[in-house]
Design an enzyme around this catalytic site. Sequence first.
Site, PDB file in Angstrom:
ATOM      1  N   LYS A 257       0.801  -1.230   0.000  1.00  6.80           N
ATOM      2  CA  LYS A 257       0.000   0.000   0.000  1.00  6.80           C
ATOM      3  C   LYS A 257       0.836   1.283   0.000  1.00  6.80           C
ATOM      4  O   LYS A 257       0.394   2.299  -0.510  1.00  6.80           O
ATOM      5  CB  LYS A 257      -0.952   0.020   1.206  1.00  6.80           C
ATOM      6  CG  LYS A 257      -2.120  -0.954   1.082  1.00  6.80           C
ATOM      7  CD  LYS A 257      -3.093  -0.776   2.247  1.00  6.80           C
ATOM      8  CE  LYS A 257      -4.248  -1.748   2.155  1.00  6.80           C
ATOM      9  NZ  LYS A 257      -5.260  -1.524   3.202  1.00  6.80           N
TER      10      LYS A 257
ATOM     11  N   ASP B 207     -10.321   3.054   1.796  1.00  4.12           N
ATOM     12  CA  ASP B 207     -10.617   2.422   3.097  1.00  4.12           C
ATOM     13  C   ASP B 207     -11.438   3.351   3.992  1.00  4.12           C
ATOM     14  O   ASP B 207     -12.507   2.971   4.490  1.00  4.12           O
ATOM     15  CB  ASP B 207      -9.315   2.048   3.824  1.00  4.12           C
ATOM     16  CG  ASP B 207      -8.751   0.715   3.348  1.00  4.12           C
ATOM     17  OD1 ASP B 207      -9.524  -0.106   2.812  1.00  4.12           O
ATOM     18  OD2 ASP B 207      -7.534   0.499   3.507  1.00  4.12           O
TER      19      ASP B 207
HETATM   20  P1  NDP Z   1      -1.963  -2.112  11.990  1.00  7.72           P
HETATM   21  O1  NDP Z   1      -1.084  -3.240  12.334  1.00  7.72           O
HETATM   22  O2  NDP Z   1      -1.462  -1.014  11.076  1.00  7.72           O
HETATM   23  O3  NDP Z   1      -2.483  -1.383  13.359  1.00  7.72           O
HETATM   24  C1  NDP Z   1      -2.978  -2.161  14.413  1.00  7.72           C
HETATM   25  C2  NDP Z   1      -3.533  -1.240  15.503  1.00  7.72           C
HETATM   26  O4  NDP Z   1      -4.143  -2.076  16.504  1.00  7.72           O
HETATM   27  C3  NDP Z   1      -2.499  -0.392  16.223  1.00  7.72           C
HETATM   28  O5  NDP Z   1      -3.054   0.831  16.612  1.00  7.72           O
HETATM   29  C4  NDP Z   1      -2.180  -1.252  17.464  1.00  7.72           C
HETATM   30  O6  NDP Z   1      -1.726  -0.501  18.575  1.00  7.72           O
HETATM   31  C5  NDP Z   1      -3.558  -1.797  17.765  1.00  7.72           C
HETATM   32  N1  NDP Z   1      -3.513  -3.037  18.550  1.00  7.72           N
HETATM   33  C6  NDP Z   1      -3.267  -4.298  18.100  1.00  7.72           C
HETATM   34  N2  NDP Z   1      -3.318  -5.180  19.119  1.00  7.72           N
HETATM   35  C7  NDP Z   1      -3.606  -4.448  20.241  1.00  7.72           C
HETATM   36  C8  NDP Z   1      -3.793  -4.785  21.611  1.00  7.72           C
HETATM   37  N3  NDP Z   1      -3.711  -6.055  22.038  1.00  7.72           N
HETATM   38  N4  NDP Z   1      -4.099  -3.792  22.482  1.00  7.72           N
HETATM   39  C9  NDP Z   1      -4.199  -2.512  22.070  1.00  7.72           C
HETATM   40  N5  NDP Z   1      -4.010  -2.121  20.783  1.00  7.72           N
HETATM   41  C10 NDP Z   1      -3.733  -3.086  19.884  1.00  7.72           C
HETATM   42  O7  NDP Z   1      -3.281  -2.772  11.379  1.00  7.72           O
HETATM   43  P2  NDP Z   1      -4.336  -2.141  10.357  1.00  7.72           P
HETATM   44  O8  NDP Z   1      -4.644  -0.748  10.776  1.00  7.72           O
HETATM   45  O9  NDP Z   1      -3.898  -2.369   8.969  1.00  7.72           O
HETATM   46  O10 NDP Z   1      -5.604  -3.087  10.580  1.00  7.72           O
HETATM   47  C11 NDP Z   1      -6.371  -3.014  11.759  1.00  7.72           C
HETATM   48  C12 NDP Z   1      -7.625  -3.854  11.596  1.00  7.72           C
HETATM   49  O11 NDP Z   1      -8.437  -3.267  10.566  1.00  7.72           O
HETATM   50  C13 NDP Z   1      -7.382  -5.305  11.156  1.00  7.72           C
HETATM   51  O12 NDP Z   1      -8.230  -6.151  11.909  1.00  7.72           O
HETATM   52  C14 NDP Z   1      -7.823  -5.316   9.699  1.00  7.72           C
HETATM   53  O13 NDP Z   1      -8.331  -6.576   9.308  1.00  7.72           O
HETATM   54  C15 NDP Z   1      -8.926  -4.288   9.729  1.00  7.72           C
HETATM   55  N6  NDP Z   1      -9.229  -3.697   8.432  1.00  7.72           N
HETATM   56  C16 NDP Z   1     -10.539  -3.762   7.996  1.00  7.72           C
HETATM   57  C17 NDP Z   1     -10.895  -3.212   6.803  1.00  7.72           C
HETATM   58  C18 NDP Z   1     -12.309  -3.314   6.371  1.00  7.72           C
HETATM   59  O14 NDP Z   1     -12.591  -3.003   5.195  1.00  7.72           O
HETATM   60  N7  NDP Z   1     -13.239  -3.688   7.246  1.00  7.72           N
HETATM   61  C19 NDP Z   1      -9.900  -2.521   5.937  1.00  7.72           C
HETATM   62  C20 NDP Z   1      -8.558  -2.467   6.507  1.00  7.72           C
HETATM   63  C21 NDP Z   1      -8.256  -3.051   7.711  1.00  7.72           C
HETATM   64  P3  NDP Z   1      -0.154  -0.177  18.791  1.00  7.72           P
HETATM   65  O15 NDP Z   1       0.152   1.031  17.916  1.00  7.72           O
HETATM   66  O16 NDP Z   1      -0.070   0.143  20.225  1.00  7.72           O
HETATM   67  O17 NDP Z   1       0.610  -1.402  18.383  1.00  7.72           O
END
Ligand code: NDP
Length: 288
Positions: free
Chosen positions: A71, A107
Site C-alpha cells: 500500500k 478504506d
Molecule cells: P496495523 O497493524 O497497522 O495497526 C494495528 C492497531 O491495533 C495499532 O493501533 C495497534 O496498537 C492496535 N492493537 C493491536 N493489538 C492491540 C492490543 N492487544 N491492544 C491494544 N491495541 C492493539 O493494522 P491495520 O490498521 O492495517 O488493521 C487493523 C484492523 O483493521 C485489522 O483487523 C484489519 O483486518 C482491519 N481492516 C478492515 C478493513 C475493512 O474493510 N473492514 C480494511 C482495513 C483493515 P499499537 O500502535 O499500540 O501497536
Amino acid sequence: MPANFKAELVAVLGQPVAENPTGLMQEAAFQALGLNWRYLTIEVAPANLADAIRGVRAFGMQGINLTIPHKVAVMQHLDRIAPDAAIIGAVNTVRRAGSELIGENTDGKGFLRGVRADAGVDPHGKRVVVLGAGGAARAIVTELALAGAAEVLVVNRSAERGQRMAADLAAKTNAPIRFEPWLGTYAVPGNTELLVNATSIGLYPDVDAAPPVEFSAAHAGMLVCDVVFNPPETRLLAMARRCGLPTLDGLSMLVYQGVIGFELWTGRKPPEAVMKQALRKALGVSGE
Ligand code: NDP
C-alpha cells in the site's frame, strides 16, 4: 455490432493474497451488470512490484487494489496520488485516467459511506473516538477530518505512535484531532457520538478478545463501529448491543471500499446488494 471478446482487467496485488475475498464481490457485480470484466487475485512479492505495475500498464488494466505489503511502496510507481491518499500516505486502489495511473485510498471513504448508508449517521459535526493508530485508523481519521467531524479523539496503546499520527493528521487536515493514551480500561466520554475500533483486537483467531473500553458514561445513541470483519460479530459489538447501543460491523467498510472501487473503475452504479451478498457468502456469514 462487431464481436468484442476482449475482457477489461482489474486485480488485487498482495502477499499473502489467497484469502482476500474482494474478487468474489467484484466478479458478482460485473456479472450482475453484464460487464465483460475480470478481477484477478494475484500474488506479487515486494521485489516484483515495479514489474507488476509495468504489467498493469502494458496490459491496459483498468485498475488494481493493493493489499499487504504494497500500500505504501506502490505510490512511487504511480503518476498521481489523490489528495486524501497523499495525506493518509497509502494507496489501496489505483484507477486509470487515459494513460495515467492514479492512486486512491478507499478504506476511510468506504468506512464513512457505510456509516451513512448502513447506520444512517452523518459524521459531519460529530464527536468521534477512534481506537488505534495503524493503517486503518489513519485512513478513517483522515476521512472523518475531511468530512467535518467536530472532533476526532485518537486513543492508542503505543502513545508515541498515536501522538505522532494525531499531530500529523491535525496539521495536514487542519481539523481538531487530539490524542489520549490508552491506560487500562478506557471509559468512553459521555459526549461521544461515534466510537470506532480501528485496532485488530478481536480479529480471527483471537475472537474472544475485546478492546478494553467501558460504556457506563456513553450516551444512548452512540454508534459503535468495528473495522474487524473476520468475524463480523465481534465481542465489542456484542457488548455494545447489550448496553443498548447501535452497532456497525466491519463488513460494511469492506463492501463500501469495494463499491467505491467499482465506481472509480467502471463509472457505473454498483449493484450494492449483490456485492454485499457475495461478500457475506464468501466469508460464510449467513443472512442479512
Ligand atoms: P496495523 O497493524 O497497522 O495497526 C494495528 C492497531 O491495533 C495499532 O493501533 C495497534 O496498537 C492496535 N492493537 C493491536 N493489538 C492491540 C492490543 N492487544 N491492544 C491494544 N491495541 C492493539 O493494522 P491495520 O490498521 O492495517 O488493521 C487493523 C484492523 O483493521 C485489522 O483487523 C484489519 O483486518 C482491519 N481492516 C478492515 C478493513 C475493512 O474493510 N473492514 C480494511 C482495513 C483493515 P499499537 O500502535 O499500540 O501497536
